[in-house]
Design a protein around this motif. Sequence first.
Motif, mmCIF file in Angstrom:
data_model
loop_
_atom_site.group_PDB
_atom_site.id
_atom_site.type_symbol
_atom_site.label_atom_id
_atom_site.label_comp_id
_atom_site.label_asym_id
_atom_site.label_seq_id
_atom_site.Cartn_x
_atom_site.Cartn_y
_atom_site.Cartn_z
ATOM 1 N N PHE A 196 -8.201 -12.522 -0.040
ATOM 2 C CA PHE A 196 -8.524 -13.006 1.405
ATOM 3 C C PHE A 196 -8.656 -11.916 2.216
ATOM 4 O O PHE A 196 -9.721 -11.700 3.147
ATOM 5 C CB PHE A 196 -7.239 -13.856 1.946
ATOM 6 N N LEU A 232 -0.485 -25.895 -10.936
ATOM 7 C CA LEU A 232 -0.534 -24.689 -10.352
ATOM 8 C C LEU A 232 0.989 -24.730 -9.423
ATOM 9 O O LEU A 232 1.765 -23.693 -9.191
ATOM 10 C CB LEU A 232 -1.785 -24.387 -9.435
ATOM 11 N N ALA A 252 -12.137 -9.855 1.163
ATOM 12 C CA ALA A 252 -13.278 -11.073 1.484
ATOM 13 C C ALA A 252 -13.832 -10.697 2.852
ATOM 14 O O ALA A 252 -14.780 -10.786 3.378
ATOM 15 C CB ALA A 252 -12.952 -12.248 1.272
ATOM 16 N N MET A 283 -5.177 -24.911 -14.232
ATOM 17 C CA MET A 283 -6.517 -24.991 -13.940
ATOM 18 C C MET A 283 -6.651 -26.581 -13.262
ATOM 19 O O MET A 283 -7.624 -27.105 -12.982
ATOM 20 C CB MET A 283 -7.576 -25.172 -15.108
ATOM 21 N N THR A 284 -5.354 -26.934 -13.023
ATOM 22 C CA THR A 284 -5.370 -28.119 -11.767
ATOM 23 C C THR A 284 -4.423 -27.494 -10.581
ATOM 24 O O THR A 284 -3.653 -26.930 -10.836
ATOM 25 C CB THR A 284 -4.851 -29.373 -12.482
ATOM 26 N N GLU A 285 -4.462 -28.429 -9.434
ATOM 27 C CA GLU A 285 -3.676 -28.199 -8.288
ATOM 28 C C GLU A 285 -2.429 -28.442 -8.682
ATOM 29 O O GLU A 285 -1.138 -27.783 -8.344
ATOM 30 C CB GLU A 285 -4.045 -28.895 -7.114
ATOM 31 N N ASP A 300 -12.358 -23.971 -9.465
ATOM 32 C CA ASP A 300 -11.050 -23.779 -9.944
ATOM 33 C C ASP A 300 -9.899 -23.818 -8.915
ATOM 34 O O ASP A 300 -10.270 -23.697 -7.534
ATOM 35 C CB ASP A 300 -10.881 -22.297 -10.749
ATOM 36 N N PRO A 301 -8.779 -24.084 -9.347
ATOM 37 C CA PRO A 301 -7.766 -24.128 -8.060
ATOM 38 C C PRO A 301 -7.005 -22.959 -7.502
ATOM 39 O O PRO A 301 -6.336 -22.955 -6.520
ATOM 40 C CB PRO A 301 -6.502 -24.937 -8.873
ATOM 41 N N VAL A 302 -7.460 -21.796 -7.989
ATOM 42 C CA VAL A 302 -7.309 -20.628 -7.574
ATOM 43 C C VAL A 302 -8.024 -19.722 -6.693
ATOM 44 O O VAL A 302 -7.446 -18.947 -5.797
ATOM 45 C CB VAL A 302 -6.451 -19.737 -8.764
ATOM 46 N N THR A 303 -9.099 -19.819 -7.086
ATOM 47 C CA THR A 303 -10.064 -18.819 -6.014
ATOM 48 C C THR A 303 -10.146 -19.436 -4.619
ATOM 49 O O THR A 303 -10.691 -20.305 -4.395
ATOM 50 C CB THR A 303 -11.650 -19.059 -6.683
ATOM 51 N N PRO A 304 -9.955 -18.147 -3.842
ATOM 52 C CA PRO A 304 -9.900 -18.363 -2.565
ATOM 53 C C PRO A 304 -11.409 -18.849 -1.861
ATOM 54 O O PRO A 304 -12.474 -18.466 -2.601
ATOM 55 C CB PRO A 304 -9.679 -17.132 -1.610
ATOM 56 N N GLN A 343 -4.247 -13.701 -4.476
ATOM 57 C CA GLN A 343 -4.896 -14.397 -3.216
ATOM 58 C C GLN A 343 -5.012 -13.635 -2.331
ATOM 59 O O GLN A 343 -6.129 -13.645 -1.321
ATOM 60 C CB GLN A 343 -4.664 -15.814 -3.287
ATOM 61 N N LEU A 396 -7.172 -12.937 -11.275
ATOM 62 C CA LEU A 396 -6.719 -14.075 -10.779
ATOM 63 C C LEU A 396 -7.087 -15.165 -11.696
ATOM 64 O O LEU A 396 -6.177 -16.030 -11.953
ATOM 65 C CB LEU A 396 -7.215 -14.369 -9.330
ATOM 66 N N ARG A 397 -8.254 -15.452 -12.012
ATOM 67 C CA ARG A 397 -8.882 -16.393 -12.568
ATOM 68 C C ARG A 397 -8.263 -16.306 -14.092
ATOM 69 O O ARG A 397 -8.031 -17.407 -14.736
ATOM 70 C CB ARG A 397 -10.252 -16.636 -12.648
ATOM 71 N N SER A 430 -13.038 -18.390 0.752
ATOM 72 C CA SER A 430 -13.801 -17.280 1.369
ATOM 73 C C SER A 430 -14.465 -16.456 0.575
ATOM 74 O O SER A 430 -15.294 -15.647 0.785
ATOM 75 C CB SER A 430 -12.829 -16.459 2.618
ATOM 76 N N VAL A 431 -13.623 -16.227 -0.625
ATOM 77 C CA VAL A 431 -14.123 -15.089 -1.733
ATOM 78 C C VAL A 431 -15.402 -16.105 -2.268
ATOM 79 O O VAL A 431 -16.393 -14.868 -2.672
ATOM 80 C CB VAL A 431 -13.237 -14.902 -2.830
ATOM 81 N N GLN A 472 -10.310 -10.702 -8.521
ATOM 82 C CA GLN A 472 -11.136 -12.217 -8.658
ATOM 83 C C GLN A 472 -10.826 -12.509 -10.217
ATOM 84 O O GLN A 472 -10.448 -13.437 -10.670
ATOM 85 C CB GLN A 472 -12.200 -12.222 -8.148
ATOM 86 N N LEU A 526 -16.442 -15.494 -10.934
ATOM 87 C CA LEU A 526 -16.550 -17.081 -10.886
ATOM 88 C C LEU A 526 -16.769 -18.008 -12.246
ATOM 89 O O LEU A 526 -17.575 -17.162 -12.900
ATOM 90 C CB LEU A 526 -17.624 -17.382 -9.890
ATOM 91 N N GLN A 527 -16.424 -18.996 -12.364
ATOM 92 C CA GLN A 527 -16.824 -19.707 -13.680
ATOM 93 C C GLN A 527 -18.244 -20.154 -13.319
ATOM 94 O O GLN A 527 -18.406 -20.983 -12.408
ATOM 95 C CB GLN A 527 -15.907 -20.703 -13.948
#
Lengths: 86, 144
Positions: free
Chosen positions: B138, B119, B141, B114-116, A20-24, B134, B104-105, A26-27, B101, A78-79
């Motif tokens: 970061f 976004l 994590a 759901m695409t760059e 997906d485009p949002v999850t970092p 995010q 965020l999703r 590193s996560v 997380q 996560l998906q």
Amino acid sequence: MATETMVAIERPWSVVVWDDPVTPMSVVVVIFKKIFGYSNNKCTQLMLTVHHEGRAIVWSGQRERAESYCVKLQVAGLQSTIEHDQ
Amino acid sequence: MAGNKLFIRRRDGRIEVRLNDAGRAVAREAFGHVVAAERDPDHEWHASLNAPIDPASDDDDVVSKLHRQNEISTNAELAVMTLGEEFLNGAEAWAWLSTFQIALRSTAIANGLMTEEKLETCQPELLGYIRTLQQFLFALAECV
């Protein structure tokens, strides 16, 4: 007389993680390490496969365990899905 | 240099939360939404919390679904309960990371991001909210 033995091997189930485009990134690595206990290198490789190919098989085996890992990944945000290997 | 870090892992294993009031307000909103979404089928995030486990099947295993629901709720409620804390233990930090997380999703899914491309062209306020989550992720994590 020869005895023929048939061994049925059950096809494994795979746990798939989707991009997906949002999850970092590193996560994703941290979540793989926490859930599977893989090395840092393996987690990074899997994360990069998800990122570049849109999905990655992160575990394969028995259905119940695949379902359990899938739920853990979903709980971590996560998906994830399971699929029966061809 | 740890001066600008939002979360810092101390030598005793605890994780120091360095969010200011505005940061904790964002966290409160995100955690609150996850708790609400798990309970309310009409919440816009509810569907993203109940994605299929096996898309090839008509219906997922009920026990697995209940397990997921219970785990998401437990993490989100633990995150809400520890919102005012200065230090988190490992389990609490993991609950924060998981809940951020999911928030965020769910935000991305609920807004069709759901695409760059989508976004990058979304409303600045929404993009700012996503970038803030995010940033929290970061930083967390690096500690968990």
